[in-house]
Design a protein around this motif. Structure first.
Motif, PDB file in Angstrom:
ATOM      1  N   MET A   2      76.512   0.878  63.187  1.00  0.00           N
ATOM      2  CA  MET A   2      77.443   1.894  63.444  1.00  0.00           C
ATOM      3  C   MET A   2      76.786   2.041  64.887  1.00  0.00           C
ATOM      4  SD  MET A   2      78.646   4.777  61.619  1.00  0.00           S
ATOM      5  CE  MET A   2      77.154   5.690  62.131  1.00  0.00           C
ATOM      6  N   TYR A   3      75.858   3.177  64.331  1.00  0.00           N
ATOM      7  CA  TYR A   3      75.380   3.277  65.939  1.00  0.00           C
ATOM      8  C   TYR A   3      75.678   2.556  66.977  1.00  0.00           C
ATOM      9  CZ  TYR A   3      73.418   7.264  62.453  1.00  0.00           C
ATOM     10  OH  TYR A   3      73.261   7.883  61.738  1.00  0.00           O
ATOM     11  N   TRP A   4      74.769   1.537  66.654  1.00  0.00           N
ATOM     12  CA  TRP A   4      75.156   0.354  68.002  1.00  0.00           C
ATOM     13  C   TRP A   4      76.583   0.186  68.666  1.00  0.00           C
ATOM     14  CZ3 TRP A   4      71.244  -0.505  70.640  1.00  0.00           C
ATOM     15  CH2 TRP A   4      69.709  -0.355  69.686  1.00  0.00           C
ATOM     16  N   ARG A   5      77.426   0.006  67.357  1.00  0.00           N
ATOM     17  CA  ARG A   5      78.911  -0.484  67.637  1.00  0.00           C
ATOM     18  C   ARG A   5      79.277   1.029  68.811  1.00  0.00           C
ATOM     19  NH1 ARG A   5      79.066  -2.942  62.637  1.00  0.00           N
ATOM     20  NH2 ARG A   5      80.460  -1.055  61.579  1.00  0.00           N
ATOM     21  N   VAL A   6      79.221   2.034  67.605  1.00  0.00           N
ATOM     22  CA  VAL A   6      79.755   3.176  68.949  1.00  0.00           C
ATOM     23  C   VAL A   6      79.693   3.112  69.788  1.00  0.00           C
ATOM     24  CG1 VAL A   6      79.846   5.797  68.559  1.00  0.00           C
ATOM     25  CG2 VAL A   6      80.095   4.318  66.522  1.00  0.00           C
ATOM     26  N   SER A   7      77.780   2.853  70.216  1.00  0.00           N
ATOM     27  CA  SER A   7      77.959   3.210  71.419  1.00  0.00           C
ATOM     28  C   SER A   7      77.970   2.177  72.315  1.00  0.00           C
ATOM     29  CB  SER A   7      76.081   3.009  71.701  1.00  0.00           C
ATOM     30  OG  SER A   7      75.591   3.879  70.478  1.00  0.00           O
ATOM     31  N   TRP A   8      77.961   0.822  72.039  1.00  0.00           N
ATOM     32  CA  TRP A   8      78.868  -0.210  72.750  1.00  0.00           C
ATOM     33  C   TRP A   8      80.332  -0.604  73.109  1.00  0.00           C
ATOM     34  CZ3 TRP A   8      77.385  -3.997  76.159  1.00  0.00           C
ATOM     35  CH2 TRP A   8      78.053  -4.772  76.201  1.00  0.00           C
ATOM     36  N   ARG A   9      80.801   0.277  72.050  1.00  0.00           N
ATOM     37  CA  ARG A   9      82.914   0.407  72.378  1.00  0.00           C
ATOM     38  C   ARG A   9      82.414   1.913  73.859  1.00  0.00           C
ATOM     39  NH1 ARG A   9      84.128   3.152  67.831  1.00  0.00           N
ATOM     40  NH2 ARG A   9      83.526   0.741  66.947  1.00  0.00           N
ATOM     41  N   TYR A  10      82.334   2.588  73.518  1.00  0.00           N
ATOM     42  CA  TYR A  10      81.795   3.975  74.685  1.00  0.00           C
ATOM     43  C   TYR A  10      81.486   3.635  75.614  1.00  0.00           C
ATOM     44  CZ  TYR A  10      81.463   8.530  77.307  1.00  0.00           C
ATOM     45  OH  TYR A  10      80.928   8.482  78.023  1.00  0.00           O
ATOM     46  N   LYS A 305      70.854   9.448  68.136  1.00  0.00           N
ATOM     47  CA  LYS A 305      70.285   8.140  67.566  1.00  0.00           C
ATOM     48  C   LYS A 305      71.560   7.680  68.048  1.00  0.00           C
ATOM     49  CE  LYS A 305      68.521   6.990  63.464  1.00  0.00           C
ATOM     50  NZ  LYS A 305      68.838   6.952  61.696  1.00  0.00           N
ATOM     51  N   LEU A 306      72.674   7.691  68.667  1.00  0.00           N
ATOM     52  CA  LEU A 306      73.333   7.337  69.239  1.00  0.00           C
ATOM     53  C   LEU A 306      73.645   7.239  69.842  1.00  0.00           C
ATOM     54  CD1 LEU A 306      77.176   6.906  68.930  1.00  0.00           C
ATOM     55  CD2 LEU A 306      77.248   8.492  69.383  1.00  0.00           C
ATOM     56  N   PHE A 307      73.336   8.203  70.657  1.00  0.00           N
ATOM     57  CA  PHE A 307      72.945   8.455  72.235  1.00  0.00           C
ATOM     58  C   PHE A 307      71.822   7.592  72.926  1.00  0.00           C
ATOM     59  CE2 PHE A 307      75.882  11.844  72.138  1.00  0.00           C
ATOM     60  CZ  PHE A 307      76.789  11.849  73.182  1.00  0.00           C
ATOM     61  N   LEU A 308      70.395   7.459  72.353  1.00  0.00           N
ATOM     62  CA  LEU A 308      69.438   6.144  72.269  1.00  0.00           C
ATOM     63  C   LEU A 308      69.765   5.159  72.460  1.00  0.00           C
ATOM     64  CD1 LEU A 308      67.007   8.310  69.970  1.00  0.00           C
ATOM     65  CD2 LEU A 308      66.851   8.446  72.888  1.00  0.00           C
ATOM     66  N   CYS A 309      70.947   4.731  71.034  1.00  0.00           N
ATOM     67  CA  CYS A 309      71.413   3.525  71.028  1.00  0.00           C
ATOM     68  C   CYS A 309      72.021   3.056  72.619  1.00  0.00           C
ATOM     69  CB  CYS A 309      72.214   3.186  70.258  1.00  0.00           C
ATOM     70  SG  CYS A 309      71.231   3.445  68.323  1.00  0.00           S
ATOM     71  N   GLU A 310      73.049   4.168  73.267  1.00  0.00           N
ATOM     72  CA  GLU A 310      73.862   3.655  74.497  1.00  0.00           C
ATOM     73  C   GLU A 310      72.338   3.482  75.286  1.00  0.00           C
ATOM     74  OE1 GLU A 310      76.446   6.502  75.510  1.00  0.00           O
ATOM     75  OE2 GLU A 310      77.265   6.446  73.482  1.00  0.00           O
ATOM     76  N   VAL A 311      71.214   3.423  75.233  1.00  0.00           N
ATOM     77  CA  VAL A 311      70.471   3.876  76.183  1.00  0.00           C
ATOM     78  C   VAL A 311      69.729   2.621  76.508  1.00  0.00           C
ATOM     79  CG1 VAL A 311      68.682   4.691  77.226  1.00  0.00           C
ATOM     80  CG2 VAL A 311      69.517   6.601  77.363  1.00  0.00           C
TER      81      VAL A 311
END
Length: 824
Positions: A2-10, A305-311
């Motif tokens: 879920m974290y990867w999908r949300v990060s990619w979406r943003y 974790k959410l922001f680290l996935c973006e990074v």
């Protein structure tokens, strides 16, 4: 997942911002990968060339009488401890191709080998056959001579002139490293191989060898093997030495490597700053979203974790596209670097170390840059955010200014660390500096009303704008600092060579320089004086490693006027008296002193004839001999320490410098079969200066890449600023603000950041150059500012600021008015 999908979406929701962030990361990654690969390739290439030159031998047998009986080779080859042994002899000849070649360009050093297919020799034939009769030429030489296998070469030998066939042409190897052009041949001999017996016959040296190189069996016990080999040597003038591959004898590029690391690392740091800015703005934009997430049960670790996935997504994309780009950039850098020193160097790019380090840095640096904004996101206060309570930062700003001023006092430490204090202090103070600049431009009415709006916008996003402006300042500062080092080298080369060349000409011979030879040289018209000096390569231990350098004898009478070394702080007479007063005293060249790492008055441990001996280091001197990786000892003390050593090097002075060429021609005519090398002062100066332009171009290219990354950062910052103010821009347009005025205000914002960064970069570069000159007074470093680089830096800084404003300015001007007014 879920974290990867949300990060990619943003990230895909903010395509332009994400694109420029990825672009900056991949350029940073490609730069550091290219730098690491280039440095590792240079180091590996140097060591491989040393191994090829020595044949990867373990020991060398030589004689103080220059040559000795080849029967020693026969005895050694029978020893069960010896895996391979090869006899070597070097002699000089002349050749005639029937062309316009001058006297200096027709010198040929022929190396005779007892075996052309030995395990200690790597020869890869391109054409012909190594077993054929004649000489063997390297590929570059054959190309310049326009010779093929089987063609005849007319040689001038002591036994007369003869036409010798080209037996084979082999790939270039260090053992046969000759000139890479006819111009270079004026100061460097060509190289060729021939069977040992053939060379012995040509030079009437039947049964004689000059050197024997030995490789021991892998299973042999070293000490017993040496004892066994030693028993086979009955001639007291023959001695055995261990071969140590010390790359510092030929590769003295540590400072160059450091500058490459600095520029490559700076590109990576700039990328990290851009990522930091992007992520911080993202956190600020999503404060309400984060607060809502917390109210529905998200804990701080999940927010992180959410922001680290973006990074990680940004970093991985940067690596995927950056490493292939780095491969191409590395190839260009390596060609440019090696071509600056010698055109015919063959090498294979080294990626084994560069690739994993780049991957680690490409992941760790962005994660480190993300630490503060990610931690800030996880600590967002739900109630304060939803109530939109403004944060107070005045105390932090005050502390930052005070800390910056305190760090600036570190400049007075009179140490290289002063430069780090200077950079750290300016970094902390930069928001305050940018604020003063902006208020000044606002007060003087820079760009009119639009300029005032731009100034207010910068002050509103001061930290974000200051981050990119200070990075631009650092790039320009580094450019000025590096160019000042090159300018200092250019201005000091002539002074250093003149102070440490020992006269007008240097010569080296294949056989000892006897008094008879010196007297014959002295008789030539135009020669003012001539002397011979001795050298001895020795092993020395340091940092748990055995190294190798050359000790040079110092004739006090000659060195008073024509020294091979000097000290900017002391007179030569004082240095010579110091050497004379200490029987075991040496003066180390600046590079050797730095590698040794001790202090004046402490002992350095050398190994002489396999026996450890301690010499006292009396101080450090500057010299152009061996790049400073050498030592000097008073002549009489040298003779006591190394009684078996003969003089093969000579120094000549002329009454008129214009006579250097005629004296060189006289030497070439008088000693055609003995003169290994003769170099004039003018040729040495030209040789020293030859590599600088290419290396400077390499650094300028890397700096342009860094400035381009800064431009991406400024562009990204402006885009974020525009997006933050989209509703405000819509209101301005609604009350009759034109598209041109919107563009002007955004361009003004970029220009103010660019002017501040450029001006501070210039001031910081001048300050760093001055501090460096003060702290390095005992070296050739001087306070020199390159006007060309200063003008180029000013132009580049302003141009990149203008170009960076184009996209965000057009985006703001073209934004739909209705959407802008509805923008949250």
């Amino acid at each position: 997942m879920m974290y990867w999908r949300v990060s990619w979406r943003y990230l895909t929701r903010n395509k332009l911002r994400s694109f420029y962030t990825i672009l900056s990361i991949l350029i940073g990654i490609s730069s550091i990968f290219a730098v690491l690969s280039t440095v590792e390739t240079a180091k590996k290439m140097t060591m491989e060339r040393l191994k090829l030159y020595t044949g990867n031998a373990d020991y060398s047998i030589q004689s103080s009488s220059h040559t000795f009986s080849g029967s020693v080779l026969d005895d050694i080859q029978q020893d069960s401890n010896v895996k391979a042994a090869i006899g070597v002899i070097h002699k000089q000849a002349r050749f005639d191709l029937g062309g316009p070649e001058n006297l200096a360009q027709t010198r040929l050093r022929i190396t005779g080998l007892s075996s052309l297919r030995s395990e200690l020799l790597t020869l890869e034939a391109v054409s012909g056959n190594l077993a054929n009769e004649g000489i063997i030429l390297p590929q570059t030489t054959a190309g310049l001579w326009k010779k093929n296998a089987g063609d005849l070469v007319r040689l001038q030998l002591p036994t007369g002139n003869m036409e010798v066939p080209v037996a084979a042409i082999v790939k270039d190897t260090p053992l046969l490293e000759g000139p890479s052009s006819w111009d270079e041949a004026s100061s460097k001999s060509w190289r060729a191989l021939a069977p040992l017996q053939t060379v012995q016959q040509w030079y009437s040296l039947t049964g004689q060898v000059q050197e024997i190189r030995i490789k021991l069996n892998d299973t042999a016990e070293e000490q017993s093997a040496l004892a066994s080999i030693g028993n086979k040597i009955s001639d007291p003038s023959v001695f055995m030495e261990k071969i140590v591959l010390d790359e510092k004898q030929t590769n003295q590029l540590e400072e160059l490597y450091l500058m490459l690391y600095a520029i490559g690392g700076l590109s990576m740091i700039i990328s990290a700053f851009i990522l930091y800015n992007t992520l911080y703005v993202s956190v600020v934009e999503r404060k309400n979203e984060i607060a809502v997430m917390k109210t529905v049960g998200f804990i701080p670790s999940q927010i992180k974790k959410l922001f680290l996935c973006e990074v990680l997504i940004l970093s991985l994309l940067g690596l995927i596209f950056g490493i292939p780009l780095g491969l191409g950039l590395a190839s260009l850098m390596q060609k440019g670097l090696f071509h600056s020193f010698q055109a015919n160097i063959s090498y294979s790019p080294e990626f084994a170390i560069a690739l994993p380090i780049t991957i680690i840095l490409g992941l760790c640096i962005p994660l480190a840059a993300a630490h503060i904004p990610v931690a800030y996101a996880s600590k967002i206060d739900v109630i304060a955010t939803l109530k939109q309570v403004p944060a107070q930062q005045k105390e932090k700003t005050t502390y930052r200014v005070v800390a910056g001023i305190v760090l600036l006092f570190g400049v007075f430490l009179n140490s290289i660390v002063s430069l780090l204090f200077l950079l750290a202090g300016v970094t902390l103070l930069f928001p305050f500096i940018l604020s003063l600049f902006t208020r000044f431009f606002k007060r003087i009415g820079f760009m009119g009303y639009e300029g005032k709006i731009a100034s207010n916008n910068i002050l509103r996003t001061l930290n974000r704008s200051a981050n990119m402006s200070v990075i631009l300042a650092f790039v320009i500062c580094l450019g000025l600092f590096v160019s000042s080092i090159f300018a200092s080298m250019e201005t000091s080369i002539e002074s250093e060579v003149n102070h440490s060349f020992g006269g007008n000409l240097q010569l080296s011979t294949e056989t000892p320089l006897t008094p008879e030879k010196l007297n014959a040289i002295q008789q030539f018209e135009g020669i003012h004086g001539v002397t011979a000096y001795k050298e001895k390569e020795v092993l020395w231990s340091g940092d748990k490693k055995i190294n190798r350098f050359t000790i040079i004898s110092a004739n006090p009478d000659w060195y008073q006027k024509h020294p091979l070394f000097y000290d900017p702080q002391r007179k030569n007479t004082d240095l010579l008296q110091l050497l004379k007063a200490h029987p075991n005293g040496v003066l180390l060249g600046d590079y050797a002193f730095r590698e040794w790492g001790g202090k004046a008055g402490e002992p350095i441990r050398i190994i002489r004839n396999n026996v450890p001996t301690e010499l006292i280091v009396l101080g450090k001197v500057n010299t152009s001999q061996y790049g400073g990786y050498t030592a000097f000892m008073e002549e009489s003390h040298f003779d006591k320490l190394f009684p078996e050593t003969n003089a093969y090097k000579g120094l000549i002075t002329v009454a008129d410098r214009a006579a250097e060429t005629s004296v060189k021609d006289f030497l070439l005519n008088t000693f055609p079969f003995d003169l290994e090398r003769v170099q004039t002062l003018s040729e040495e100066l030209e040789k020293q200066k030859r590599a600088l332009p290419g290396v400077k171009s390499l650094f300028n290219g890397l700096l342009m890449i860094s400035i381009a990354v800064v431009g991406i950062g400024i562009l990204n910052t402006l885009i974020m600023n525009v997006m933050d103010r989209m509703r405000e821009i819509g209101v301005m347009r609604a009350v009759a603000f034109t598209s041109g005025q919107v563009i002007t205000s955004i361009v003004s914002e970029s220009v103010v950041m660019g002017i501040c960064g450029t001006l501070m970069g210039i001031l910081l570069g001048i300050a760093m150059t001055y501090v460096n000159a003060l702290t390095m007074q005992d070296t050739a470093a001087s306070f020199v500012i390159s006007i060309d680089t200063l003008l180029l830096s000013t132009f580049s800084g302003l141009l990149i600021s203008l170009l960076a404003a184009v996209v965000p300015a057009q985006k703001a001007a073209r934004y739909n008015l209705g959407q802008a007014l509805k923008h949250d």
